[in-house]
Enzyme design. Structure first.
Site, mmCIF file in Angstrom:
data_model
loop_
_atom_site.group_PDB
_atom_site.id
_atom_site.type_symbol
_atom_site.label_atom_id
_atom_site.label_comp_id
_atom_site.label_asym_id
_atom_site.label_seq_id
_atom_site.Cartn_x
_atom_site.Cartn_y
_atom_site.Cartn_z
ATOM 1 N N TYR A 254 8.081 -9.193 14.701
ATOM 2 C CA TYR A 254 7.725 -9.067 13.293
ATOM 3 C C TYR A 254 8.995 -8.910 12.457
ATOM 4 C CZ TYR A 254 2.972 -8.077 15.020
ATOM 5 O OH TYR A 254 1.752 -8.138 15.650
ATOM 6 N N PRO B 103 -9.107 -7.284 11.866
ATOM 7 C CA PRO B 103 -10.465 -6.859 11.525
ATOM 8 C C PRO B 103 -10.917 -7.327 10.145
ATOM 9 C CG PRO B 103 -8.937 -5.023 11.281
ATOM 10 C CD PRO B 103 -8.171 -6.143 11.935
ATOM 11 N N LEU B 104 -9.944 -7.715 9.301
ATOM 12 C CA LEU B 104 -10.279 -8.246 7.977
ATOM 13 C C LEU B 104 -10.026 -9.751 7.894
ATOM 14 C CD1 LEU B 104 -8.832 -5.397 5.728
ATOM 15 C CD2 LEU B 104 -11.174 -5.703 6.552
ATOM 16 N N GLY C 16 -7.253 -10.837 5.669
ATOM 17 C CA GLY C 16 -7.528 -10.618 4.257
ATOM 18 C C GLY C 16 -8.769 -11.278 3.717
ATOM 19 N N LEU C 17 -9.352 -12.217 4.457
ATOM 20 C CA LEU C 17 -10.547 -12.909 3.972
ATOM 21 C C LEU C 17 -11.681 -11.930 3.675
ATOM 22 C CD1 LEU C 17 -10.972 -16.231 5.975
ATOM 23 C CD2 LEU C 17 -11.378 -15.922 3.522
ATOM 24 N N LEU C 18 -11.819 -10.920 4.517
ATOM 25 C CA LEU C 18 -12.923 -9.984 4.364
ATOM 26 C C LEU C 18 -12.647 -8.903 3.322
ATOM 27 C CD1 LEU C 18 -13.993 -9.864 8.093
ATOM 28 C CD2 LEU C 18 -15.510 -10.418 6.174
ATOM 29 N N GLY D 228 -12.592 -9.918 0.327
ATOM 30 C CA GLY D 228 -13.367 -10.474 -0.770
ATOM 31 C C GLY D 228 -12.533 -10.858 -1.974
ATOM 32 N N LYS D 229 -11.216 -10.866 -1.821
ATOM 33 C CA LYS D 229 -10.323 -11.143 -2.961
ATOM 34 C C LYS D 229 -9.958 -12.617 -3.094
ATOM 35 C CE LYS D 229 -8.246 -6.535 -2.629
ATOM 36 N NZ LYS D 229 -7.006 -5.773 -2.343
#
Length: 310
Positions: free
Chosen positions: A57, A207-208, A211-213, A215-216
């Site tokens: 990273y 888990p998101l 970032g898709l989850l 909702g932005k």
């Protein structure tokens, strides 16, 4: 903050951890080190004790920032890092790089130096494809590092049940890091039940769904240069996923948001020990931590969410 056992390791982790990929600055757009450090500090203030990073990273930037954040607090933090991609990310042929235990251990020791510690709580093989030579090298290195007391638990980051079974051939695999979310439920069919059956701790990355989850995002969303999601808006699966996310909104309860609902979904699976959503700012940390509440989700609501994204 609620805490859980990491499989059979005896290690207790916050069920919401801190995923430190984004603060490496090489895949998620621009980041500011001072803001990243404030995000890490806020996480610790709110009871997050589990931080997950990797040598690749930002070519070590993330590990150095994490090391700076935990200085003087090391005994309070469950620190995990991963090795195995640093030597591959400039080698598109994926030829074996970590083909001896000594090479694995050198990568491990480089991570220790950047993190400013003399041991890790969890060390993962970060190579998600199954290269026989490297798998065996990691297994041998893991045995040596555990015997020396320099790592408490060992694991593999992969979404392949077959790969996990190979790593666990002698029953020594402690933790699996896998991709799991409302938009990616494949592990429910085999990998999660296997880990639960064998007492293997599960750390959920993605888990998101990057970032898709949250909702932005919308059909008009455009990602900047240097963001691994840059090409998403041109892909059919992205548009389909936006529709699924919209269908989930009706299940967001008072005082919570879509991200927290998505995190609570993965935390409701009995095999899961912790979820490690990424964060670049203190505000994102606070939102993630807000998912650690009780009760989680009942079976009726879980099934409704599954149907919404089917």
């Amino acid at each position: 903050m609620h805490y859980r056992q990491l499989g059979r390791t005896g290690i207790e982790v916050s069920e919401i951890g801190f995923g430190a990929w984004a603060i490496g600055g090489d895949a998620w757009g621009e980041v500011d080190d001072a803001t990243s450090l404030r995000a890490l500090e806020r996480a610790l203030e709110l009871g997050v004790n589990f931080i997950d990073t990797a040598d690749v990273y930002g070519d070590g930037r993330s590990e150095r920032l994490v090391g700076q954040a935990v200085r003087g607090k090391r005994e309070r933090v469950i620190l995990a890092s991963k090795g195995g991609l640093m030597g591959h990310h400039r080698d598109p042929k994926r030829e074996p790089v970590y083909d001896t235990p000594e090479k694995v251990i050198r990568a491990f020791e480089a991570s220790l130096q950047r993190l400013g510690t003399d041991y890790l709580d969890v060390y993962f093989d970060h190579i998600w494809w199954d290269k026989h030579e490297e798998t065996e090298a990691f297994l041998a290195a893991f045995t040596r590092l555990k015997a020396e007391g320099r790592v408490r638990a060992v694991g593999v980051s992969t979404d392949s049940l077959e790969h996990v079974q190979h790593f666990n051939q002698h029953g020594g695999l402690d933790v699996v890091q896998l991709d799991y979310s409302l938009l990616n439920r494949r592990s429910e069919a085999g990998l999660l039940p296997y880990c639960e059956q064998h007492g293997i701790g599960v750390v959920v990355r993605g888990p998101l769904r990057m970032g898709l989850l949250s909702g932005k995002f919308s059909a008009q969303t455009r990602f900047p240069e240097g963001d691994i999601r840059k090409d998403w808006p041109r892909e059919a699966w992205f548009q389909e996923s936006l529709g699924k996310v919209e269908r989930l909104r009706k299940w967001v309860g008072p005082g919570q948001n879509l991200s927290q609902l998505a995190l609570r979904y993965v935390l409701a699976h009995p095999a899961v020990s912790a979820a490690i959503p990424g964060a670049k700012t203190p505000e994102q940390v606070e939102q993630n931590v807000g998912a650690s509440v009780r009760p989680l989700l009942d079976e009726e609501l879980l099934e409704s969410l599954r149907q919404a994204v089917a």
